[in-house]
Design a protein around this motif. Structure first.
Motif, PDB file in Angstrom:
ATOM      1  N   ALA A   1       0.834  -1.204   0.000  1.00 51.65           N
ATOM      2  CA  ALA A   1       0.000   0.000   0.000  1.00 51.65           C
ATOM      3  C   ALA A   1       0.867   1.251   0.000  1.00 51.65           C
ATOM      4  O   ALA A   1       0.573   2.228  -0.711  1.00 51.65           O
ATOM      5  N   ASP A   2       1.934   1.240   0.779  1.00 48.80           N
ATOM      6  CA  ASP A   2       2.849   2.383   0.796  1.00 48.80           C
ATOM      7  C   ASP A   2       3.561   2.521  -0.548  1.00 48.80           C
ATOM      8  O   ASP A   2       3.754   3.632  -1.050  1.00 48.80           O
TER       9      ASP A   2
ATOM     10  N   LEU B   1      -1.404   4.054  -1.597  1.00 50.36           N
ATOM     11  CA  LEU B   1      -2.762   3.787  -1.139  1.00 50.36           C
ATOM     12  C   LEU B   1      -2.808   4.030   0.374  1.00 50.36           C
ATOM     13  O   LEU B   1      -2.728   3.108   1.184  1.00 50.36           O
ATOM     14  N   GLN B   2      -2.923   5.296   0.749  1.00 48.04           N
ATOM     15  CA  GLN B   2      -2.791   5.678   2.145  1.00 48.04           C
ATOM     16  C   GLN B   2      -3.882   5.063   3.025  1.00 48.04           C
ATOM     17  O   GLN B   2      -3.620   4.675   4.159  1.00 48.04           O
ATOM     18  N   ARG B   3      -5.096   4.997   2.516  1.00 46.75           N
ATOM     19  CA  ARG B   3      -6.193   4.428   3.314  1.00 46.75           C
ATOM     20  C   ARG B   3      -5.892   2.983   3.685  1.00 46.75           C
ATOM     21  O   ARG B   3      -6.050   2.582   4.843  1.00 46.75           O
ATOM     22  N   LEU B   4      -5.455   2.198   2.723  1.00 45.10           N
ATOM     23  CA  LEU B   4      -5.123   0.801   2.984  1.00 45.10           C
ATOM     24  C   LEU B   4      -3.934   0.701   3.926  1.00 45.10           C
ATOM     25  O   LEU B   4      -3.889  -0.164   4.814  1.00 45.10           O
ATOM     26  N   LYS B   5      -2.979   1.564   3.749  1.00 47.88           N
ATOM     27  CA  LYS B   5      -1.803   1.557   4.621  1.00 47.88           C
ATOM     28  C   LYS B   5      -2.200   1.830   6.069  1.00 47.88           C
ATOM     29  O   LYS B   5      -1.769   1.131   6.996  1.00 47.88           O
TER      30      LYS B   5
ATOM     31  N   HIS C   1       7.835  -9.482   1.357  1.00 44.42           N
ATOM     32  CA  HIS C   1       6.429  -9.718   1.690  1.00 44.42           C
ATOM     33  C   HIS C   1       5.766  -8.368   1.878  1.00 44.42           C
ATOM     34  O   HIS C   1       5.367  -8.025   2.978  1.00 44.42           O
ATOM     35  N   GLU C   2       6.288  -7.673   0.975  1.00 46.66           N
ATOM     36  CA  GLU C   2       5.806  -6.318   1.220  1.00 46.66           C
ATOM     37  C   GLU C   2       4.218  -6.162   1.308  1.00 46.66           C
ATOM     38  O   GLU C   2       3.586  -6.889   0.605  1.00 46.66           O
TER      39      GLU C   2
END
Length: 355
Positions: free
Chosen positions: A258-259, A263-267, A336-337
């Motif tokens: 996400a980072d 995708l800040q919301r998911l992060k 495993h980012e």
């Protein structure tokens, strides 16, 4: 004959969201039959409310169940109070459990018609005691109270945009870009990706955009992580964290992914969830992950966990974090980012609820 699903649009005058935390469930069972325990009072729509919890049910017919009610404390003399309440059993991370979410209709609360509305058979006690929702003698119920301005009059279908976009992803209709991730091929739509991710927008439409190659290869990411990432991009829905090291590792990879794609919301979602999965085995990995991806809340949670441990253990962990294990941990991580205020409500056994 086809059936349709509708929902009612309500103009909201006020609302409140409270979490009733039952810390010491076994002690509440010592209360007498039909004896309710009540939360601290809270305000919504100019009125005072509380939540009543019956550990043995409110009637003989539901003595094996837990009963939950929203109670109007005020004495109403002139007119009824309209209110809608939703009660949700929460999991250990305080996420609502869909199968245990109950909605009351917009109902009148008055002195004459009764000042309590709720559910006599919220959940069977034996079912709760066998479930994962009761942890360390603790469980929680969220109460969402809505006070409407006026009687609902417009009926519209509920929003299902996420279903349409999810179907678009599954059907692969109109896809115009492919990705090769972990040996698997994924088809997607450039415009959807660009609209949701600034990184995808730059890669697909910017000055350095990728041309009409067969597939864009993405390294240092598992196929299952990219699949979950695409599902979030198309539907705004994320996977919950289950139990076990593999599930936590998946969450760590999704935070990193996400980072990576902005995708800040998911992060933020997975940063918050990982804060509840810190232990002596994972704290070093979590701390490195927090440092690398600028997760202040996760870093703070790791620091709090370390400060609660005895000095020898902390010293050993610090050595593993900043010593030879650092490179290994970073490598593992790479591969495993307007909200409603939440107020905790504590049960007060000495306070009776008048239902």
């Amino acid at each position: 004959m086809a059936t349709t699903t509708t929902s009612t649009v309500t103009t909201i005058a006020a609302q409140a969201y409270h979490v009733l935390k039952i810390n010491g469930y076994s002690n509440t069972l010592k209360a007498g039959r039909h004896h309710p325990l009540s939360s601290c009072p809270f305000s919504a729509g100019g009125h005072t409310w509380h939540v009543s919890y019956y550990p043995h049910g409110c009637r003989d017919s539901n003595k094996d169940c837990i009963s939950i009610f929203l109670v109007l404390e005020d004495i109403v003399t002139e007119e009824d109070v309209m209110a809608k309440a939703t009660f949700s059993l929460l999991d250990r991370y305080e996420n609502p459990v869909p199968s245990y979410t109950y909605h009351t209709e917009l109902r009148n609360f008055s002195t004459s018609s009764g000042r309590a509305r709720g559910f006599e058979n919220f959940i069977r006690r034996d079912e709760l005691e066998r479930s994962e929702y009761l942890n360390d003698d603790y469980f929680a119920v969220a109460a969402h109270v809505i006070i409407p301005k006026e009687k609902p009059s417009v009926v519209v279908p509920p929003s299902n945009m996420h279903l349409h976009f999810g179907d678009l992803l599954v059907s692969k209709e109109g896809t115009d870009v492919k990705f090769l991730v972990g040996g698997e091929m994924f088809a997607a739509h450039r415009l959807v990706l660009a609209a949701r991710s600034p990184v995808f927008k730059a890669e697909l439409f910017g000055p350095t955009k990728k041309g009409t190659i067969d597939a864009i290869q993405i390294d240092n990411m598992e196929a299952r992580v990219f699949k979950a990432l695409l599902e979030f991009i198309y539907t705004d829905i994320w996977s919950e964290i289950g139990h076990g090291k593999d599930n936590v590792a998946m969450a760590q990879q999704l935070l990193a992914a996400a980072d990576r794609y902005g995708l800040q919301r998911l992060k933020f979602v997975y940063e918050d969830k990982l804060c509840n999965h810190i232990d002596t085995c994972s704290v070093s990995t979590m701390l490195v992950l927090a440092e690398k991806h600028h997760c202040c809340k996760l870093k703070e949670a790791c620091s709090t966990f370390l400060s609660s441990m005895s000095p020898p253990i902390v010293e050993d962990l610090n050595s593993s974090i900043f010593g030879s294990e650092l490179e290994k941990t970073v490598s593992s991580s790479e591969n495993h980012e307007s909200q409603i205020n939440r107020t905790d409500i504590r049960i007060q056994p000495w306070q009776n609820a008048d239902v």
